[in-house]
Design an enzyme around this catalytic site. Structure first.
Site, mmCIF file in Angstrom:
data_model
loop_
_atom_site.group_PDB
_atom_site.id
_atom_site.type_symbol
_atom_site.label_atom_id
_atom_site.label_comp_id
_atom_site.label_asym_id
_atom_site.label_seq_id
_atom_site.Cartn_x
_atom_site.Cartn_y
_atom_site.Cartn_z
ATOM 1 N N LEU A 185 33.017 59.220 -69.275
ATOM 2 C CA LEU A 185 31.495 59.298 -69.937
ATOM 3 C C LEU A 185 30.777 60.425 -69.502
ATOM 4 O O LEU A 185 29.964 61.002 -70.353
ATOM 5 C CB LEU A 185 31.071 57.866 -69.980
ATOM 6 C CG LEU A 185 31.671 56.521 -70.391
ATOM 7 C CD1 LEU A 185 30.698 55.425 -70.588
ATOM 8 C CD2 LEU A 185 31.886 56.795 -72.240
ATOM 9 N N HIS A 186 30.854 60.800 -68.145
ATOM 10 C CA HIS A 186 30.061 61.754 -67.460
ATOM 11 C C HIS A 186 30.339 63.287 -68.383
ATOM 12 O O HIS A 186 29.620 64.252 -67.880
ATOM 13 C CB HIS A 186 30.200 61.607 -66.000
ATOM 14 C CG HIS A 186 31.492 62.182 -65.658
ATOM 15 N ND1 HIS A 186 31.725 62.277 -64.036
ATOM 16 C CD2 HIS A 186 32.760 62.623 -65.985
ATOM 17 C CE1 HIS A 186 32.965 62.577 -63.788
ATOM 18 N NE2 HIS A 186 33.482 62.704 -64.979
ATOM 19 N N ASP A 187 31.422 63.255 -68.790
ATOM 20 C CA ASP A 187 31.978 64.486 -69.539
ATOM 21 C C ASP A 187 31.007 64.857 -70.805
ATOM 22 O O ASP A 187 31.176 65.899 -71.189
ATOM 23 C CB ASP A 187 33.550 64.469 -69.845
ATOM 24 C CG ASP A 187 34.346 64.531 -68.709
ATOM 25 O OD1 ASP A 187 34.009 65.250 -67.891
ATOM 26 O OD2 ASP A 187 35.355 64.003 -68.596
ATOM 27 N N GLU A 219 25.777 62.897 -64.439
ATOM 28 C CA GLU A 219 25.977 61.559 -64.086
ATOM 29 C C GLU A 219 24.835 60.684 -64.494
ATOM 30 O O GLU A 219 23.765 61.413 -64.660
ATOM 31 C CB GLU A 219 26.141 61.425 -62.683
ATOM 32 C CG GLU A 219 27.232 62.257 -61.831
ATOM 33 C CD GLU A 219 28.713 61.798 -62.427
ATOM 34 O OE1 GLU A 219 28.717 60.734 -62.951
ATOM 35 O OE2 GLU A 219 29.621 62.782 -62.440
#
Length: 352
Positions: free
Chosen positions: A253-255, A310
């Site tokens: 998800l941090h992408d 993040e």
């Protein structure tokens, strides 16, 4: 040491930190750890330098630096000259040799490239913001993910951390009630194998790009738990998600921007049965954004490499709640990843 000396040492340790990284990067690229792994015993600096075709004196300095950092052990030392032989430590054998199932060498090599770009341009990136990242991505790649998965070293980097730390994710919560677990974007399955080992009654699958699935079989571990992991090719934004009662997303998800994260979480929520869950594992910031160090490092790394950011546990809780998940539990204190478990609430029928 006085307080002032300790504070000065903090600054100097940060200033000189790149030297430690370069010692590790260079030793790995020269093949020193693999050479010692295949050696019948400890080796002298001259034998190592002959094998890797380097200058003997410079090699000895590098080997001594590795010993000082705990990457190598120096044995049979001559007290007069300081000469000796070198062998692997337990850590270097486990995490820096190609033969080890927990090898982090690919991960280290990737960061040795990032050291030159884009981290060397951090000042410019901070001044320019997103325009810097957009321009650099356009100049260097039109599709970062295709390049990522076509490179063996980068594939190794994706699997290194979950191979070593995946057991912590599998045990972050009691997941025994879930019988169909699907790791979304799980690469060649390192985390999935930990899940299968921890929950022998569960069927575990990995949903990832076809390029990844093609090589996954070659990395399947021996043992019963390895046989219970299946691989399903697909794009998690474009294709329907495989049926599951628990979706797992680790360092994925941090992408993506918030809009895309909401799209993926909504897709998971809609695909889950009532009472199903989603487990998120990410580098997780404290709610006040003052730590931990590892999450801040990767927050900047995401910015520099064209990912997104993040997030804190509260930010993930907000996103999960927005798409309908309930019973959101955050556990953000473990290294290197924090964990969030959320459930799809049962729909109660209205009273008559």
């Amino acid at each position: 040491m006085t307080t002032m000396e300790n504070e000065a040492r903090l600054i100097l340790d940060l200033t000189e930190g790149f030297i430690k990284s370069q010692i590790l990067f260079t030793s790995l690229k020269l093949g020193i750890f693999d050479l010692l792994d295949t050696s019948a015993g400890p080796m002298t600096a001259s034998r190592i330098s002959e094998a890797i075709r380097t200058d003997t004196d410079a090699t000895k300095r590098l080997l001594d630096a590795c010993a000082g950092l705990g990457l190598l052990q120096k044995v049979n030392v001559d007290k007069e000259t300081g000469d000796g032989e070198y062998q692997l430590t337990r850590a270097s054998r486990a995490f820096l040799t190609s033969s080890s199932p927990t090898n982090l060498g690919g991960y280290v090599k990737v960061f040795s490239s990032f050291y030159k770009f884009p981290w060397a341009d951090l000042r410019k990136a901070v001044k320019e913001g997103p325009a810097f990242v957009t321009r650099q991505n356009q100049d260097n790649t039109s599709d970062i993910f295709k390049i990522f998965f076509s490179n063996q070293i980068l594939m190794d980097a994706m699997t290194g951390l979950p191979t070593v730390f995946g057991a912590k994710t599998a045990s972050a919560f009691d997941l025994s009630e879930f019988r169909r677990m699907c790791d979304i974007g799980g690469c060649t399955g390192p985390l999935a194998y930990h899940l299968a080992a921890a929950y022998p009654k569960a069927a575990v699958s990995v949903f990832d790009l076809s390029e990844v699935v093609k090589v996954a079989e070659d990395r399947r571990p021996v043992g019963e738990h390895g046989q219970r992991v299946s691989f399903i090719p697909g794009d998690f934004f474009r294709d329907p998600l495989p049926p599951a009662d628990l979706y797992v997303v680790c360092r994925t998800l941090h992408d993506f921007t918030e809009d895309k994260v909401l799209t993926l979480l909504t897709k998971m929520h809609d695909s889950l049965p009532l009472g199903g869950g989603v487990l998120i594992a990410e580098y997780m910031l404290d709610d006040d954004k003052t730590g931990p160090e590892v999450a801040h490092k990767y927050d900047l790394h995401m910015f520099l490499t064209g990912g997104d950011r993040e997030r804190s546990g509260q930010e993930y809780k907000r996103l999960l709640t927005m798409v309908g998940f309930t019973e959101v539990t955050v556990r953000s204190s473990s290294y290197p990843l924090g964990h969030v478990l959320a459930r799809k609430a049962p729909k109660y029928s209205a009273r008559l």
